[in-house]
Design a protein around this motif. Sequence first.
Motif, PDB file in Angstrom:
ATOM      1  N   VAL A   1      63.393  26.292  53.039  1.00 17.45           N
ATOM      2  CA  VAL A   1      62.694  25.763  51.862  1.00 17.45           C
ATOM      3  C   VAL A   1      61.632  26.771  51.439  1.00 17.45           C
ATOM      4  O   VAL A   1      60.734  27.085  52.230  1.00 17.45           O
ATOM      5  N   PRO A   2      61.698  27.310  50.230  1.00 16.97           N
ATOM      6  CA  PRO A   2      60.682  28.279  49.796  1.00 16.97           C
ATOM      7  C   PRO A   2      59.390  27.594  49.394  1.00 16.97           C
ATOM      8  O   PRO A   2      59.378  26.421  49.001  1.00 16.97           O
ATOM      9  N   ALA A   3      58.321  28.336  49.478  1.00 10.59           N
ATOM     10  CA  ALA A   3      57.015  27.839  49.047  1.00 10.59           C
ATOM     11  C   ALA A   3      56.839  28.071  47.554  1.00 10.59           C
ATOM     12  O   ALA A   3      57.567  28.850  46.928  1.00 10.59           O
ATOM     13  N   LEU A   4      55.879  27.360  46.986  1.00  9.08           N
ATOM     14  CA  LEU A   4      55.502  27.587  45.591  1.00  9.08           C
ATOM     15  C   LEU A   4      54.466  28.702  45.539  1.00  9.08           C
ATOM     16  O   LEU A   4      53.418  28.621  46.193  1.00  9.08           O
ATOM     17  N   MET A   5      54.752  29.742  44.781  1.00  6.17           N
ATOM     18  CA  MET A   5      53.849  30.874  44.682  1.00  6.17           C
ATOM     19  C   MET A   5      52.845  30.644  43.562  1.00  6.17           C
ATOM     20  O   MET A   5      53.201  30.172  42.475  1.00  6.17           O
ATOM     21  N   ALA A   6      51.599  30.961  43.836  1.00  6.81           N
ATOM     22  CA  ALA A   6      50.573  30.839  42.802  1.00  6.81           C
ATOM     23  C   ALA A   6      50.910  31.757  41.627  1.00  6.81           C
ATOM     24  O   ALA A   6      51.433  32.861  41.804  1.00  6.81           O
ATOM     25  N   ALA A   7      50.597  31.301  40.419  1.00  5.30           N
ATOM     26  CA  ALA A   7      50.977  32.051  39.222  1.00  5.30           C
ATOM     27  C   ALA A   7      50.309  33.414  39.184  1.00  5.30           C
ATOM     28  O   ALA A   7      50.930  34.416  38.776  1.00  5.30           O
ATOM     29  N   ASP A   8      49.031  33.516  39.609  1.00  4.00           N
ATOM     30  CA  ASP A   8      48.360  34.816  39.564  1.00  4.00           C
ATOM     31  C   ASP A   8      48.940  35.776  40.588  1.00  4.00           C
ATOM     32  O   ASP A   8      49.092  36.970  40.328  1.00  4.00           O
ATOM     33  N   VAL A   9      49.306  35.266  41.771  1.00  3.06           N
ATOM     34  CA  VAL A   9      49.950  36.125  42.777  1.00  3.06           C
ATOM     35  C   VAL A   9      51.321  36.570  42.289  1.00  3.06           C
ATOM     36  O   VAL A   9      51.734  37.719  42.502  1.00  3.06           O
ATOM     37  N   TYR A  10      52.034  35.671  41.607  1.00  2.00           N
ATOM     38  CA  TYR A  10      53.363  36.025  41.094  1.00  2.00           C
ATOM     39  C   TYR A  10      53.261  37.143  40.057  1.00  2.00           C
ATOM     40  O   TYR A  10      54.048  38.101  40.079  1.00  2.00           O
ATOM     41  N   ARG A  11      52.288  37.019  39.153  1.00  3.68           N
ATOM     42  CA  ARG A  11      52.123  38.080  38.145  1.00  3.68           C
ATOM     43  C   ARG A  11      51.737  39.397  38.798  1.00  3.68           C
ATOM     44  O   ARG A  11      52.188  40.473  38.392  1.00  3.68           O
ATOM     45  N   TRP A  12      50.865  39.313  39.787  1.00  3.68           N
ATOM     46  CA  TRP A  12      50.465  40.528  40.516  1.00  3.68           C
ATOM     47  C   TRP A  12      51.680  41.158  41.197  1.00  3.68           C
ATOM     48  O   TRP A  12      51.871  42.370  41.171  1.00  3.68           O
ATOM     49  N   HIS A  13      52.503  40.326  41.808  1.00  5.82           N
ATOM     50  CA  HIS A  13      53.684  40.810  42.507  1.00  5.82           C
ATOM     51  C   HIS A  13      54.646  41.491  41.540  1.00  5.82           C
ATOM     52  O   HIS A  13      55.189  42.566  41.828  1.00  5.82           O
ATOM     53  N   VAL A  14      54.866  40.887  40.380  1.00  2.23           N
ATOM     54  CA  VAL A  14      55.800  41.456  39.399  1.00  2.23           C
ATOM     55  C   VAL A  14      55.230  42.725  38.785  1.00  2.23           C
ATOM     56  O   VAL A  14      55.946  43.727  38.599  1.00  2.23           O
ATOM     57  N   SER A  15      53.931  42.736  38.467  1.00  2.00           N
ATOM     58  CA  SER A  15      53.331  43.921  37.835  1.00  2.00           C
ATOM     59  C   SER A  15      53.295  45.115  38.770  1.00  2.00           C
ATOM     60  O   SER A  15      53.265  46.266  38.314  1.00  2.00           O
ATOM     61  N   SER A  16      53.297  44.862  40.084  1.00  3.41           N
ATOM     62  CA  SER A  16      53.287  45.962  41.047  1.00  3.41           C
ATOM     63  C   SER A  16      54.681  46.420  41.423  1.00  3.41           C
ATOM     64  O   SER A  16      54.851  47.176  42.382  1.00  3.41           O
ATOM     65  N   GLY A  17      55.693  45.966  40.686  1.00  2.00           N
ATOM     66  CA  GLY A  17      57.060  46.422  40.920  1.00  2.00           C
ATOM     67  C   GLY A  17      57.879  45.520  41.810  1.00  2.00           C
ATOM     68  O   GLY A  17      59.027  45.852  42.130  1.00  2.00           O
ATOM     69  N   GLY A  18      57.349  44.389  42.219  1.00  2.00           N
ATOM     70  CA  GLY A  18      58.096  43.482  43.069  1.00  2.00           C
ATOM     71  C   GLY A  18      59.092  42.657  42.271  1.00  2.00           C
ATOM     72  O   GLY A  18      59.070  42.628  41.048  1.00  2.00           O
ATOM     73  N   ARG A  19      59.952  41.983  42.971  1.00  2.00           N
ATOM     74  CA  ARG A  19      60.934  41.125  42.329  1.00  2.00           C
ATOM     75  C   ARG A  19      61.043  39.824  43.127  1.00  2.00           C
ATOM     76  O   ARG A  19      60.481  39.698  44.206  1.00  2.00           O
ATOM     77  N   GLN A  20      61.766  38.893  42.578  1.00  2.00           N
ATOM     78  CA  GLN A  20      61.910  37.607  43.234  1.00  2.00           C
ATOM     79  C   GLN A  20      62.604  37.765  44.582  1.00  2.00           C
ATOM     80  O   GLN A  20      63.532  38.554  44.730  1.00  2.00           O
ATOM     81  N   HIS A  21      62.152  37.011  45.567  1.00  2.63           N
ATOM     82  CA  HIS A  21      62.727  37.108  46.905  1.00  2.63           C
ATOM     83  C   HIS A  21      64.191  36.696  46.862  1.00  2.63           C
ATOM     84  O   HIS A  21      64.556  35.698  46.220  1.00  2.63           O
ATOM     85  N   PRO A  22      65.080  37.430  47.520  1.00  3.15           N
ATOM     86  CA  PRO A  22      66.513  37.078  47.466  1.00  3.15           C
ATOM     87  C   PRO A  22      66.831  35.717  48.066  1.00  3.15           C
ATOM     88  O   PRO A  22      67.871  35.138  47.760  1.00  3.15           O
ATOM     89  N   ASP A  23      65.930  35.183  48.915  1.00  2.00           N
ATOM     90  CA  ASP A  23      66.176  33.852  49.471  1.00  2.00           C
ATOM     91  C   ASP A  23      66.209  32.777  48.387  1.00  2.00           C
ATOM     92  O   ASP A  23      66.859  31.741  48.559  1.00  2.00           O
ATOM     93  N   ILE A  24      65.509  33.012  47.275  1.00  2.00           N
ATOM     94  CA  ILE A  24      65.491  32.018  46.195  1.00  2.00           C
ATOM     95  C   ILE A  24      66.894  31.819  45.635  1.00  2.00           C
ATOM     96  O   ILE A  24      67.291  30.705  45.281  1.00  2.00           O
ATOM     97  N   GLY A  25      67.660  32.915  45.528  1.00  2.00           N
ATOM     98  CA  GLY A  25      69.022  32.792  45.015  1.00  2.00           C
ATOM     99  C   GLY A  25      69.902  31.938  45.905  1.00  2.00           C
ATOM    100  O   GLY A  25      70.755  31.178  45.418  1.00  2.00           O
ATOM    101  N   VAL A  26      69.715  32.031  47.220  1.00  2.00           N
ATOM    102  CA  VAL A  26      70.497  31.203  48.145  1.00  2.00           C
ATOM    103  C   VAL A  26      70.032  29.757  48.080  1.00  2.00           C
ATOM    104  O   VAL A  26      70.832  28.822  48.087  1.00  2.00           O
ATOM    105  N   TRP A  27      68.720  29.570  47.994  1.00  3.71           N
ATOM    106  CA  TRP A  27      68.150  28.221  47.951  1.00  3.71           C
ATOM    107  C   TRP A  27      68.640  27.430  46.738  1.00  3.71           C
ATOM    108  O   TRP A  27      68.869  26.222  46.820  1.00  3.71           O
ATOM    109  N   THR A  28      68.817  28.116  45.615  1.00  2.00           N
ATOM    110  CA  THR A  28      69.245  27.412  44.395  1.00  2.00           C
ATOM    111  C   THR A  28      70.692  26.935  44.479  1.00  2.00           C
ATOM    112  O   THR A  28      71.045  25.950  43.818  1.00  2.00           O
TER     113      THR A  28
END
Length: 477
Positions: free
Chosen positions: A371-398
């Motif tokens: 079960v994935p956690a809910l990521m805070a919106a500001d951390v998510y934006r920081w993660h994406v702006s620094s070149g990160g992408r969505q964790h591959p586990d999310i694709g399996v979870w869906t």
Amino acid sequence: MTTADILAELHGGLRARPTPQLVAARLVMLGATGWLDARPARELRHLAVMSAGSFAPGSSMSGEWRRHPGLDRAYQAAATAMVPVWTAAHTPAPAPADPADPGELERWLGQALPALGLTGPADPVRRKMRRAGVRKYGQTWPGKPHGRRGDVGGHTDTRTRLDAAERQDQLPGLRVRGYRKAVRAVLHLQQRTAVLAAERDRETVTAIGKSRLAYTIDRETFTACPRTAAFVAYYTARLGMRTVFTAGQQARPMDELAEALLRAALDAPTGRPEALARVLTRPQVLDRLTDAQRGELLGVYYEQMVACARTLRRTFDHHRDRGRMVVRPGDDSSTWNAASRAFNQLRTGWLNLLTAMNLEHVLEKSLPGKVPALMAADVYRWHVSSGGRQHPDIGVWTMLPRPWDVVLGDASCPAATVRDWCEAAGIDPASTGWTQPYRQDGVEPTSPARDLVHGVTVTSPLLAGMMRGAGVFSGQH
């Protein structure tokens, strides 16, 4: 302090949130440096020296978990209002209930409601809709704020109360004002009891998510072996450390000192592996358990998974896009993240126990996903702006059935299905913890816990505490 006093304090810390350096100071007093090699003993003494500032008046971090105080006022009001009812009905009053225990309150309510003629199931607690009002000259006001006292439902329908004839027949001599007062007090207590039960569930999943099953270790087992107690207390303190506000990985709980304490606990002739297995389910720990102990622990882990599954089912928003696990306005992210963390921790322990008992074939029939956690919106934006992408586990979870439906028996998810979707997402199902227990082989260097406010390190704990009290960090000002 005597050895018994130190062990009693360490056992109490399993239900609190002491820092590792505070536990290290107690371990030095316990004589743990004599069990360790030169380097771990030096690190232990260094941590103990740094504990002088832990939980000092200037620290901004609490050493206790947030806990609902109970319903003492509501229970006392209801009990007092019911006194003339028991007298009029010629019925002895039920035994007093513990206002902090929802089970005890439900027992008391089970006798109070029929005495008032209130029948029927209780409606679920639901949040009262917020309505904006309009004052003179076009000014708007926000209306009644959200909160537990603004909730509606959660009690028996008031329309089922006794009418005048029934009241005079069943409760002769009771005035109508006294009857209505008792009805209001008892229904209010019933509503608040439902809230208290939900709070107790949240407290349980929070404790499991941060310290696994440490809070279930009884005092006798904990104090039977000082070396076992030393590792459990220190490792639990490491598990309970605050998370850091970062887009990267968090520090792992196992550090070099914890590894040394674990070796000492496993080598102790009076070691208690059943206590170690409540916080760490490594093969070297589970191999020291008997078949009966492993079977009992397997049941404990799964029953706790069931409790977490119920919390996840109740908290999950069915209108949410499962492919985007980012906090939105109105999300109860605290409860969700606590329950998801607890579920994943218990799932790992359950998989380790099945492997140790050679019951891997059970997973081929039913394997709940992570079960994935809910990521805070500001951390998510920081993660994406620094070149990160969505964790591959999310694709399996869906793509997999909801894990809580699998645990509660409402859906089927064999291991073959998990492997297929992991391969479709391009990840290894075994090394990522989907079909095999997740392994954290890395060991962190020994270091004290930092003083944090909302995950950010502060240089002045006293100033941080003052600003926190003024509402600066919560966004109130």
